[in-house]
Design an enzyme around this catalytic site. Sequence first.
Site, PDB file in Angstrom:
ATOM      1  N   LYS A 198      81.996  72.764 -38.295  1.00 35.12           N
ATOM      2  CA  LYS A 198      82.068  73.516 -39.543  1.00 35.12           C
ATOM      3  C   LYS A 198      83.372  73.195 -40.260  1.00 35.12           C
ATOM      4  O   LYS A 198      84.450  73.573 -39.809  1.00 35.12           O
ATOM      5  CB  LYS A 198      82.004  75.031 -39.310  1.00 35.12           C
ATOM      6  CG  LYS A 198      81.703  75.740 -40.640  1.00 35.12           C
ATOM      7  CD  LYS A 198      82.182  77.170 -40.726  1.00 35.12           C
ATOM      8  CE  LYS A 198      83.621  77.304 -41.081  1.00 35.12           C
ATOM      9  NZ  LYS A 198      83.947  76.986 -42.476  1.00 35.12           N
ATOM     10  N   GLY A 251      93.258  75.883 -37.049  1.00 38.99           N
ATOM     11  CA  GLY A 251      93.398  76.814 -38.161  1.00 38.99           C
ATOM     12  C   GLY A 251      94.514  77.794 -37.888  1.00 38.99           C
ATOM     13  O   GLY A 251      95.449  77.493 -37.145  1.00 38.99           O
ATOM     14  N   SER A 252      94.385  78.961 -38.468  1.00 44.56           N
ATOM     15  CA  SER A 252      95.480  79.927 -38.394  1.00 44.56           C
ATOM     16  C   SER A 252      95.513  80.635 -37.040  1.00 44.56           C
ATOM     17  O   SER A 252      94.481  80.772 -36.369  1.00 44.56           O
ATOM     18  CB  SER A 252      95.320  80.962 -39.504  1.00 44.56           C
ATOM     19  OG  SER A 252      94.108  81.666 -39.320  1.00 44.56           O
ATOM     20  N   THR A 253      96.683  81.106 -36.691  1.00 40.70           N
ATOM     21  CA  THR A 253      96.843  81.864 -35.446  1.00 40.70           C
ATOM     22  C   THR A 253      96.015  83.151 -35.508  1.00 40.70           C
ATOM     23  O   THR A 253      95.425  83.575 -34.513  1.00 40.70           O
ATOM     24  CB  THR A 253      98.337  82.151 -35.216  1.00 40.70           C
ATOM     25  OG1 THR A 253      98.986  80.903 -34.941  1.00 40.70           O
ATOM     26  CG2 THR A 253      98.566  83.091 -34.047  1.00 40.70           C
ATOM     27  N   GLY A 256      92.516  82.210 -34.786  1.00 39.94           N
ATOM     28  CA  GLY A 256      92.488  81.736 -33.398  1.00 39.94           C
ATOM     29  C   GLY A 256      92.398  82.897 -32.411  1.00 39.94           C
ATOM     30  O   GLY A 256      91.641  82.842 -31.432  1.00 39.94           O
ATOM     31  N   GLU A 273      94.294  74.740 -31.967  1.00 43.97           N
ATOM     32  CA  GLU A 273      95.463  74.148 -32.632  1.00 43.97           C
ATOM     33  C   GLU A 273      95.798  75.069 -33.789  1.00 43.97           C
ATOM     34  O   GLU A 273      95.054  75.114 -34.781  1.00 43.97           O
ATOM     35  CB  GLU A 273      95.154  72.745 -33.159  1.00 43.97           C
ATOM     36  CG  GLU A 273      94.778  71.741 -32.095  1.00 43.97           C
ATOM     37  CD  GLU A 273      95.905  71.457 -31.131  1.00 43.97           C
ATOM     38  OE1 GLU A 273      97.075  71.732 -31.466  1.00 43.97           O
ATOM     39  OE2 GLU A 273      95.601  70.978 -30.031  1.00 43.97           O
ATOM     40  N   CYS A 307     100.426  71.706 -40.418  1.00 48.90           N
ATOM     41  CA  CYS A 307     100.709  72.631 -39.311  1.00 48.90           C
ATOM     42  C   CYS A 307     102.046  72.314 -38.673  1.00 48.90           C
ATOM     43  O   CYS A 307     102.751  73.215 -38.236  1.00 48.90           O
ATOM     44  CB  CYS A 307      99.601  72.565 -38.286  1.00 48.90           C
ATOM     45  SG  CYS A 307      99.275  70.905 -37.713  1.00 48.90           S
ATOM     46  N   GLU A 404     104.667  81.726 -41.076  1.00 52.20           N
ATOM     47  CA  GLU A 404     104.220  80.429 -41.551  1.00 52.20           C
ATOM     48  C   GLU A 404     103.775  80.561 -43.004  1.00 52.20           C
ATOM     49  O   GLU A 404     102.911  81.374 -43.317  1.00 52.20           O
ATOM     50  CB  GLU A 404     103.054  79.933 -40.702  1.00 52.20           C
ATOM     51  CG  GLU A 404     102.576  78.573 -41.156  1.00 52.20           C
ATOM     52  CD  GLU A 404     101.372  78.087 -40.384  1.00 52.20           C
ATOM     53  OE1 GLU A 404     100.401  78.842 -40.274  1.00 52.20           O
ATOM     54  OE2 GLU A 404     101.404  76.937 -39.912  1.00 52.20           O
TER      55      GLU A 404
HETATM   56  P1  NAP Z   1      91.917  79.556 -41.231  1.00 56.23           P
HETATM   57  O1  NAP Z   1      91.726  80.576 -42.247  1.00 56.23           O
HETATM   58  O2  NAP Z   1      92.195  79.967 -39.842  1.00 56.23           O
HETATM   59  O3  NAP Z   1      90.636  78.628 -41.291  1.00 56.23           O
HETATM   60  C1  NAP Z   1      90.434  77.537 -40.443  1.00 56.23           C
HETATM   61  C2  NAP Z   1      88.964  77.310 -40.248  1.00 56.23           C
HETATM   62  O4  NAP Z   1      88.408  78.446 -39.610  1.00 56.23           O
HETATM   63  C3  NAP Z   1      88.182  77.141 -41.548  1.00 56.23           C
HETATM   64  O5  NAP Z   1      87.107  76.242 -41.341  1.00 56.23           O
HETATM   65  C4  NAP Z   1      87.674  78.528 -41.774  1.00 56.23           C
HETATM   66  O6  NAP Z   1      86.551  78.542 -42.606  1.00 56.23           O
HETATM   67  C5  NAP Z   1      87.344  78.970 -40.383  1.00 56.23           C
HETATM   68  N1  NAP Z   1      87.296  80.417 -40.177  1.00 56.23           N
HETATM   69  C6  NAP Z   1      87.852  81.406 -40.926  1.00 56.23           C
HETATM   70  N2  NAP Z   1      87.560  82.604 -40.401  1.00 56.23           N
HETATM   71  C7  NAP Z   1      86.797  82.393 -39.301  1.00 56.23           C
HETATM   72  C8  NAP Z   1      86.188  83.245 -38.328  1.00 56.23           C
HETATM   73  N3  NAP Z   1      86.315  84.566 -38.377  1.00 56.23           N
HETATM   74  N4  NAP Z   1      85.488  82.672 -37.332  1.00 56.23           N
HETATM   75  C9  NAP Z   1      85.373  81.340 -37.241  1.00 56.23           C
HETATM   76  N5  NAP Z   1      85.921  80.485 -38.140  1.00 56.23           N
HETATM   77  C10 NAP Z   1      86.629  81.001 -39.152  1.00 56.23           C
HETATM   78  O7  NAP Z   1      93.093  78.572 -41.576  1.00 56.23           O
HETATM   79  P2  NAP Z   1      93.341  77.839 -42.954  1.00 56.23           P
HETATM   80  O8  NAP Z   1      94.062  78.770 -43.824  1.00 56.23           O
HETATM   81  O9  NAP Z   1      92.092  77.202 -43.427  1.00 56.23           O
HETATM   82  O10 NAP Z   1      94.286  76.646 -42.466  1.00 56.23           O
HETATM   83  C11 NAP Z   1      95.640  76.773 -42.365  1.00 56.23           C
HETATM   84  C12 NAP Z   1      96.070  77.081 -40.946  1.00 56.23           C
HETATM   85  O11 NAP Z   1      95.652  76.054 -40.052  1.00 56.23           O
HETATM   86  C13 NAP Z   1      97.561  77.141 -40.788  1.00 56.23           C
HETATM   87  O12 NAP Z   1      97.927  78.269 -40.044  1.00 56.23           O
HETATM   88  C14 NAP Z   1      97.905  75.875 -40.039  1.00 56.23           C
HETATM   89  O13 NAP Z   1      99.083  75.912 -39.336  1.00 56.23           O
HETATM   90  C15 NAP Z   1      96.727  75.669 -39.210  1.00 56.23           C
HETATM   91  N6  NAP Z   1      96.595  74.267 -38.837  1.00 56.23           N
HETATM   92  C16 NAP Z   1      96.927  73.890 -37.573  1.00 56.23           C
HETATM   93  C17 NAP Z   1      96.855  72.562 -37.186  1.00 56.23           C
HETATM   94  C18 NAP Z   1      97.216  72.143 -35.782  1.00 56.23           C
HETATM   95  O14 NAP Z   1      96.846  71.061 -35.377  1.00 56.23           O
HETATM   96  N7  NAP Z   1      97.910  72.952 -35.018  1.00 56.23           N
HETATM   97  C19 NAP Z   1      96.421  71.605 -38.101  1.00 56.23           C
HETATM   98  C20 NAP Z   1      96.099  72.004 -39.406  1.00 56.23           C
HETATM   99  C21 NAP Z   1      96.186  73.348 -39.755  1.00 56.23           C
HETATM  100  P3  NAP Z   1      86.724  78.803 -44.195  1.00 56.23           P
HETATM  101  O15 NAP Z   1      87.831  77.951 -44.665  1.00 56.23           O
HETATM  102  O16 NAP Z   1      85.410  78.381 -44.697  1.00 56.23           O
HETATM  103  O17 NAP Z   1      87.005  80.267 -44.318  1.00 56.23           O
END
Ligand code: NAP
Length: 501
Positions: A198, A251-253, A256, A273, A307, A404
Amino acid sequence: MTISAASSGRVYGDAGHEVSLPASRMLIGGAWTEAQNGAFIDVEDPASGAIFAQVPAGTAADVDRAVASARAAFESRSWASMRPLDRAKIIEAIARKIEDHAHELALLESYDNGKTVHHALAVDVPAAADIFRYMAGWSSKIGGQVNPISGDGRQYHSYSVREPIGVVGQIVPWNYPLAMAAWKIAPALAAGCTIVLKPSEVTPLTALRLAELALEAGLPEGVLNVVTGYGHEAGQALVEHPGIDKIAFTGSTRVGKQIVQTAAKDLKRVTLELGGKSPSLIFADADLDKASIGAALAIFFNSGQVCLAASRLYVERSVFDRVVEGVAEAARSFKLGNGRNPDTMLGPLVSRAQQQRVLDYIDQGKASGAELVAGGNSGPGDGYFVEPTIFANPSADASIVREEIFGPVLVATPFDDVDEVVRAANDTRYGLAANIWTRDLSRAHLTARRLQAGVVWINTHGMNDPSAPFGGMKESGWGREVGEEGVLHYTETKTITALLD
Ligand code: NAP
Ligand code: MG
């Protein structure tokens, strides 16, 4: 039958930068399909705010179909039991497909995410191709071991094999949409798993195109399924689905942690991650020009939406002013603009919501009494720009130091000795990455060992490679991606013991 997702027949873009758009379909069981409820999500170009594409708003019903298709593909053993070297050939062919379509993928990524085409061409696309090429080799190298058991003194033959974990659900964010999808898909394929991926609702296009290229490269239907949709609908449904054996999430902590709670119901395997608040450490003996540029790129690259962005800068006090001015000079020199313009160095942020979130943090920084050294405003035009922003001497408990931001905002603090800077660097709930700038090799390596971070760079930042495990300590995640460890996270160990006499 050739099935094309690019059959929308529509192109988008400025003259000379047109890209053909995938149809508004997602991939389930080798077929391009709409959501069962017929709903769509608009896809936006962050340089202009224009809606230029749509993707299906998949829900639990679509996730269910996709999991069934991935399960059937897994049970048929058409992928897991394929000759390892033949599996490798197909994975390698995906790498070549990506390279053959490099410019198209980079343009699509630029329109979807906002990043510059040259950034996507230099970083995102090669990273995607490289991980498929690297992981292709692992298809034929996941072995096992013979166990020298003592047992009860009789003769046994005991060995352990690594089996594919099964059907995996993979959820990726919007900052490196193609590369993050590739980092997920390639090791799972090498291990023999089948997949439901997804992408982020904000940047779904390159994952769809990648899936199409994978089919063209010979990946059997059903092995890779892509369900577009909202995180709280399609993402949540994937995590809850009993037919999923493992969730791999970037994605976000915050999300996660939710995933861990949901996955606890049936003890799905989970790798994560997550976010970071990574430090740059600059010692007075460093090459200060290189360190200043390095620290600037470590935070402002991809407009800070990384990230592993080094968003906290610690500089030895004797060179603090000089380094902060050097970083500020670099920050002011970055040209903001449309990602298709070859002069642009930083594109817009991915969405209005993200821009607003970052501007809110900047306001909090201003209100906290930290000294604003550079930036501090939104950028030019209608796009979602934010100026590269630097605050000096923030208080250690300010939100701009602790949270962050995921945008181009840096906080700079002086230090007097190694113990102090190690303590400050580790004073965070995150533990993803760090960098150290010094000419003293012993100090560099000794300090690296003391930092609570999954990845530490010395006199550089951000050098990722398919062979080097990547991931975070503390609240930055569970497990490591890529490298040998990355592929083994898609396997389960089975021990088999036979009595020989
Ligand atoms: P996010 O809100 O956590 O979203 C990440 C993914 O999870 C998206 O595909 C999102 O879908 C999906 N998602 C959201 N809510 C969900 C739920 N309840 N159940 C399952 N999936 C769900 O994070 P973001 O704002 O898109 O991305 C930024 C974050 O990612 C930052 O915190 C960054 O540090 C982290 N990140 C980490 C790494 C690493 O390798 N450590 C790499 C890149 C980014 P939708 O977007 O469709 O809502
Ligand atoms: Mg977009």
